[in-house]
Design an enzyme around this catalytic site. Structure first.
Site, PDB file in Angstrom:
ATOM      1  N   GLU A   1       0.827  -1.211   0.000  1.00  0.00           N
ATOM      2  CA  GLU A   1       0.000   0.000   0.000  1.00  0.00           C
ATOM      3  C   GLU A   1       0.863   1.263   0.000  1.00  0.00           C
ATOM      4  O   GLU A   1       0.533   2.251  -0.637  1.00  0.00           O
ATOM      5  CB  GLU A   1      -0.946   0.013   1.202  1.00  0.00           C
ATOM      6  CG  GLU A   1      -2.076  -0.994   1.106  1.00  0.00           C
ATOM      7  CD  GLU A   1      -2.967  -0.793  -0.119  1.00  0.00           C
ATOM      8  OE1 GLU A   1      -3.048   0.344  -0.626  1.00  0.00           O
ATOM      9  OE2 GLU A   1      -3.567  -1.775  -0.590  1.00  0.00           O
TER      10      GLU A   1
ATOM     11  N   TYR B   1      -6.239   6.428   4.612  1.00  0.00           N
ATOM     12  CA  TYR B   1      -6.397   5.467   3.514  1.00  0.00           C
ATOM     13  C   TYR B   1      -5.645   4.153   3.807  1.00  0.00           C
ATOM     14  O   TYR B   1      -6.220   3.070   3.742  1.00  0.00           O
ATOM     15  CB  TYR B   1      -5.887   6.083   2.198  1.00  0.00           C
ATOM     16  CG  TYR B   1      -5.691   5.051   1.141  1.00  0.00           C
ATOM     17  CD1 TYR B   1      -6.771   4.599   0.398  1.00  0.00           C
ATOM     18  CD2 TYR B   1      -4.442   4.472   0.912  1.00  0.00           C
ATOM     19  CE1 TYR B   1      -6.629   3.606  -0.548  1.00  0.00           C
ATOM     20  CE2 TYR B   1      -4.281   3.478  -0.024  1.00  0.00           C
ATOM     21  CZ  TYR B   1      -5.364   3.052  -0.755  1.00  0.00           C
ATOM     22  OH  TYR B   1      -5.214   2.058  -1.668  1.00  0.00           O
TER      23      TYR B   1
ATOM     24  N   ASP C   1      -9.262   6.390  -1.610  1.00  0.00           N
ATOM     25  CA  ASP C   1      -8.226   7.162  -2.306  1.00  0.00           C
ATOM     26  C   ASP C   1      -8.854   7.823  -3.535  1.00  0.00           C
ATOM     27  O   ASP C   1     -10.078   7.795  -3.712  1.00  0.00           O
ATOM     28  CB  ASP C   1      -7.055   6.254  -2.692  1.00  0.00           C
ATOM     29  CG  ASP C   1      -7.454   5.219  -3.726  1.00  0.00           C
ATOM     30  OD1 ASP C   1      -8.672   5.081  -4.017  1.00  0.00           O
ATOM     31  OD2 ASP C   1      -6.558   4.547  -4.273  1.00  0.00           O
TER      32      ASP C   1
END
Ligand code: SF4
Length: 359
Positions: free
Chosen positions: A43, A123, A141
């Site tokens: 991520e 996020y 996002d």
């Protein structure tokens, strides 16, 4: 659109998206399991980086640093070398700061606790908590904002939408497969609901989507980037090349070539070097490159300077400004410079080919 209708639409999404995801998800290396360390690394890498660029880096990074402890213990130079090409190096430094905490205290299992770690925002916390721990924690996002602003025909600003959608989505998460739901939303944004020309005819949400077009999100004017002009001097002797370590500012901790804060043509570059004290040298042809950061643009001209004299002993002429003094330069073997030092793409283009280089 009324609140009730928004709610109904959001609640109708999970079965449509999960079924589509099962049939269409891309085979990506970070989807092999839901280990929080691996999901976390992926991520962070995927922020501001394309999937294709992140894929090879991800595999190499985990091969070298397979555990949180290995990341916490990694020397900074090695870490930044592994991050080379991904940009936004502060992400790597934050990863390491967070790894030191996680290695000591264990991996937090909730979005609220994850957000306390350096470099983990709303996020990323949502992504890890839902994918690894099945929490109803959305990861909103730009991709997800794009999909849902279109589905709901909502023209509010990105920032407002991020907040509002995070709350609304959280209340509409399915009872199971929450991590897959998070990933299905991201996947739809990345592969179908594209920024321009979305592939609506193949979209599983076509039956509920209000916009069915790229009318949303409404575009906002981007702030202008600041522009800087630089001349790079790549000092080389027979086998070595001069580098310095950037100790501050953007790209801190990576390696760079000596640079002056203005543009120079070849004649000006030669005059500058003589004034700095270099006597015997030859200058390569100018190479030009523009490197774009989110808030800056560097317009650069590079000259390879072939000389047996030590560039670290030169003196900056009065009135010139350099990113670092000549004395910060040190020489590395040319073949090693590419292999062992973290030369970000902002400088890598100016690297002269070393003997035996095929590229
Ligand atoms: S129908 Fe089109 S605009 Fe709507 S979510 Fe699907 S791809 Fe996006």
């Amino acid at each position: 659109m009324e609140e009730k209708q928004r709610k109904q639409i959001l609640q109708s999404l999970p079965p449509l998206l999960l079924e589509w995801y099962d049939r269409n998800k891309r085979d990506l290396p970070w989807r092999k399991d839901t280990d929080p360390y691996r999901v976390w690394i992926s991520e962070i890498m995927l922020q501001q980086t394309r999937v294709e660029a992140a894929r090879e880096h991800y595999i190499r990074f985990l091969r070298e640093l397979p555990t949180v402890q290995a990341l916490a213990d990694c020397p900074e130079d090695k870490l930044l070398k592994l991050w080379e090409g991904l940009g936004y190096y502060s992400r790597a430094r934050n990863l390491q700061k967070a790894a030191a905490i996680v290695a000591k205290n264990g991996f937090p299992h909730t979005a609220a606790e994850l957000k306390k770690l350096p470099g983990i925002g709303e996020y990323t916390a949502g992504a890890i908590a839902s994918i690894c721990f099945e929490e109803s924690a959305p990861a909103v996002d730009g991709n997800v904002v794009r999909v849902l602003s279109r589905v709901l025909s909502d023209g509010r600003s990105q920032d407002t939408l991020k907040k509002v959608l995070a709350e609304e989505l959280s209340a509409s998460y399915p009872p199971a497969r929450r991590g897959d739901y998070t990933q299905s939303l991201m996947e739809l944004g990345a592969t179908v609901c594209l920024p321009s020309s979305p592939l609506c005819l193949t979209c599983p949400l076509l039956c509920v989507c209000e916009a069915k077009s790229d009318a949303f999100p409404l575009r906002k004017e981007k702030p202008k980037r600041r522009i800087f002009y630089k001349t790079l001097f790549v000092f080389c002797d027979k086998t070595r090349i001069a580098l310095y370590r950037r100790e501050e500012g953007v790209l801190r901790g990576t390696y760079a070539f000596f640079s002056i804060g203005r543009e120079m043509d070849k004649g000006q570059a030669e005059a500058f070097l003589r004034l700095a004290g270099l006597k015997n040298f030859s200058l390569g042809s100018p190479l030009r490159h523009t490197h774009v950061f989110s808030h800056l643009e560097w317009h650069m001209t590079a000259y390879t300077v072939y000389s047996e004299e030590d560039a670290a002993k030169l003196t900056l002429p009065v009135g010139e400004s350099a990113d670092a003094p000549f004395s910060a330069l040190f020489y590395a073997e040319r073949s090693a410079a590419k292999r062992e030092f973290s030369l970000p793409s902002a400088y890598r283009w100016a690297l002269p080919p070393s003997d035996g280089d095929k590229d």
